[in-house]
Motif scaffolding. Structure first.
Motif, short mmCIF file in Angstrom:
data_model
loop_
_atom_site.label_atom_id
_atom_site.label_comp_id
_atom_site.label_asym_id
_atom_site.label_seq_id
_atom_site.Cartn_x
_atom_site.Cartn_y
_atom_site.Cartn_z
N ASP A 189 0.82 -1.21 0.00
CA ASP A 189 0.00 0.00 0.00
C ASP A 189 0.85 1.26 0.00
O ASP A 189 0.35 2.36 0.27
CB ASP A 189 -0.97 0.01 1.18
CG ASP A 189 -0.28 0.11 2.53
OD1 ASP A 189 0.96 -0.07 2.58
OD2 ASP A 189 -0.97 0.37 3.55
N SER A 190 2.13 1.11 -0.35
CA SER A 190 3.04 2.26 -0.40
C SER A 190 3.71 2.33 -1.78
O SER A 190 4.06 1.30 -2.35
CB SER A 190 4.12 2.13 0.67
OG SER A 190 5.15 3.08 0.47
N PRO A 191 3.93 3.54 -2.29
CA PRO A 191 4.68 3.66 -3.55
C PRO A 191 6.12 3.20 -3.44
O PRO A 191 6.82 3.11 -4.45
CB PRO A 191 4.58 5.15 -3.89
CG PRO A 191 4.26 5.82 -2.60
CD PRO A 191 3.45 4.84 -1.81
N TRP A 232 6.85 0.35 -5.85
CA TRP A 232 6.73 0.50 -7.31
C TRP A 232 8.01 0.09 -8.04
O TRP A 232 7.97 -0.69 -8.98
CB TRP A 232 6.37 1.94 -7.67
CG TRP A 232 5.00 2.36 -7.24
CD1 TRP A 232 4.04 1.60 -6.63
CD2 TRP A 232 4.45 3.68 -7.36
NE1 TRP A 232 2.92 2.34 -6.36
CE2 TRP A 232 3.14 3.63 -6.80
CE3 TRP A 232 4.93 4.88 -7.87
CZ2 TRP A 232 2.32 4.76 -6.77
CZ3 TRP A 232 4.11 6.00 -7.83
CH2 TRP A 232 2.82 5.94 -7.29
N ARG A 234 -5.61 3.05 -6.26
CA ARG A 234 -4.65 3.90 -5.55
C ARG A 234 -3.21 3.46 -5.74
O ARG A 234 -2.35 4.27 -6.04
CB ARG A 234 -5.01 3.88 -4.05
CG ARG A 234 -4.14 4.73 -3.16
CD ARG A 234 -4.38 4.37 -1.70
NE ARG A 234 -4.01 2.98 -1.43
CZ ARG A 234 -4.68 2.17 -0.62
NH1 ARG A 234 -5.76 2.59 0.02
NH2 ARG A 234 -4.26 0.93 -0.44
N ASP A 235 -2.93 2.16 -5.60
CA ASP A 235 -1.54 1.68 -5.57
C ASP A 235 -1.05 1.24 -6.95
O ASP A 235 -0.19 1.89 -7.54
CB ASP A 235 -1.41 0.57 -4.53
CG ASP A 235 -1.82 1.06 -3.15
OD1 ASP A 235 -1.34 2.13 -2.74
OD2 ASP A 235 -2.63 0.38 -2.50
N ARG A 236 -1.60 0.16 -7.49
CA ARG A 236 -1.21 -0.24 -8.84
C ARG A 236 -1.63 0.82 -9.87
O ARG A 236 -0.84 1.18 -10.76
CB ARG A 236 -1.84 -1.60 -9.18
CG ARG A 236 -1.17 -2.75 -8.47
CD ARG A 236 -1.97 -4.03 -8.57
NE ARG A 236 -3.14 -4.02 -7.71
CZ ARG A 236 -3.90 -5.09 -7.46
NH1 ARG A 236 -3.62 -6.26 -8.04
NH2 ARG A 236 -4.93 -5.01 -6.65
N TYR A 279 -1.46 11.22 -6.90
CA TYR A 279 -1.44 10.03 -6.02
C TYR A 279 -2.09 10.35 -4.68
O TYR A 279 -2.92 9.59 -4.17
CB TYR A 279 0.00 9.57 -5.82
CG TYR A 279 0.17 8.66 -4.62
CD1 TYR A 279 -0.20 7.32 -4.69
CD2 TYR A 279 0.66 9.15 -3.41
CE1 TYR A 279 -0.08 6.48 -3.59
CE2 TYR A 279 0.78 8.32 -2.31
CZ TYR A 279 0.41 6.99 -2.40
OH TYR A 279 0.53 6.17 -1.30
N ASP A 321 -7.06 -4.02 3.64
CA ASP A 321 -6.48 -2.72 3.35
C ASP A 321 -6.58 -1.85 4.59
O ASP A 321 -7.65 -1.37 4.93
CB ASP A 321 -7.21 -2.06 2.18
CG ASP A 321 -6.58 -0.74 1.77
OD1 ASP A 321 -5.64 -0.30 2.44
OD2 ASP A 321 -7.05 -0.14 0.78
N THR A 366 4.94 9.62 1.90
CA THR A 366 5.02 8.94 0.60
C THR A 366 5.10 9.88 -0.60
O THR A 366 5.59 9.46 -1.66
CB THR A 366 3.82 8.01 0.42
OG1 THR A 366 2.60 8.76 0.58
CG2 THR A 366 3.87 6.86 1.42
#
Length: 240
Positions: A108-110, A113, A146-148, A171, A188, A205
């Motif tokens: 749930d965090s960038p 990525w 939100r994440d992907r 974001y 989540d 973030t």
């Protein structure tokens, strides 16, 4: 207007309207790409709203086991669902051992990525290719949107010349909208967050997202996206 009002559907936004020097209008184009959460949340009215925006196709970033109706989802006629082509282009392989070990604690965090496209570049490349091949009026979504979806949106926007701080703000908007939302994704923790937790998270973030956007050339190199694909993706958001 960037916020899209589609019935039953939180966190839907057009990627148009963001400043970029690479567009003749000075901004990304409206009506080309929208971002959102799982499409099963759309009601019949929501699907009509989406068609009114110009919805022509969907790229679904989720794994196969995540797709489908859940308890509490609206009842929608099969012909409504069949009217829009869907391409499944997952960004994750949740059975991959390295992905599980490295990314599961930070999904749930960038922060995850860069690991996602380092470990599974072929999947992210497949997603980007599907987006480049799709018609205008494209919805890109995952579960919470939100994440992907944030990861892919960050790549698209930064590749189109949108400034890192603006990419990070996009974001952050999804974090704010989806915090406290009902069961949009299993397990989540952000679904229970209030304003203070959201503000702390964004402060933590947003710099990560800005760093990713500022280093977009390195991201596309790792993913294996060639110059032709980058031009096609950029054109989706900048050309007439």
């Amino acid at each position: 207007m960037r916020d899209l009002v589609w019935d039953g559907y939180l966190n839907a936004r057009d990627l148009g309207g963001l400043p970029t020097p690479l567009s003749a209008t000075g901004a990304t184009r409206f009506g080309r790409v929208a971002r959102g959460p799982r499409r099963e949340l759309l009601t019949e009215t929501g699907w009509r709203d989406a068609h009114g925006w110009g919805l022509a196709a969907v790229v679904d970033l989720r794994c196969a086991h995540e797709v489908g109706v859940r308890d509490g989802d609206p009842v929608v006629a099969p012909e409504t669902l069949d009217a829009v082509p869907v391409v499944h282009a997952p960004t994750e392989d949740q059975d991959d051992p390295e992905f599980r070990e490295t990314c599961f604690p930070i999904l749930d965090s960038p922060e995850y990525w860069r690991h996602n496209w380092r470990i599974l570049p072929h999947l992210v490349l497949g997603t980007l290719t599907a987006i480049a091949d799709a018609p205008h009026g494209l919805l890109v979504h995952c579960s919470a949107g939100r994440d992907r979806t944030g990861m892919i949106s960050a790549l698209l926007l930064s590749n189109a010349g949108v400034a890192p701080a603006v990419v990070a703000a996009d974001y952050a908007e999804s974090v704010r909208v989806m915090a406290g939302a009902k069961s949009h994704a299993p397990h989540d923790r952000q679904a229970t967050w209030g304003t203070d937790e959201v503000d702390e998270w964004i402060a933590l973030t947003a710099p990560i997202v800005e760093d990713v956007a500022a280093d977009v050339d390195a991201a596309f190199a790792t993913i294996g996206a060639d110059a032709e694909l980058r031009v096609r993706l950029r054109g989706r958001l900048t050309e007439r």
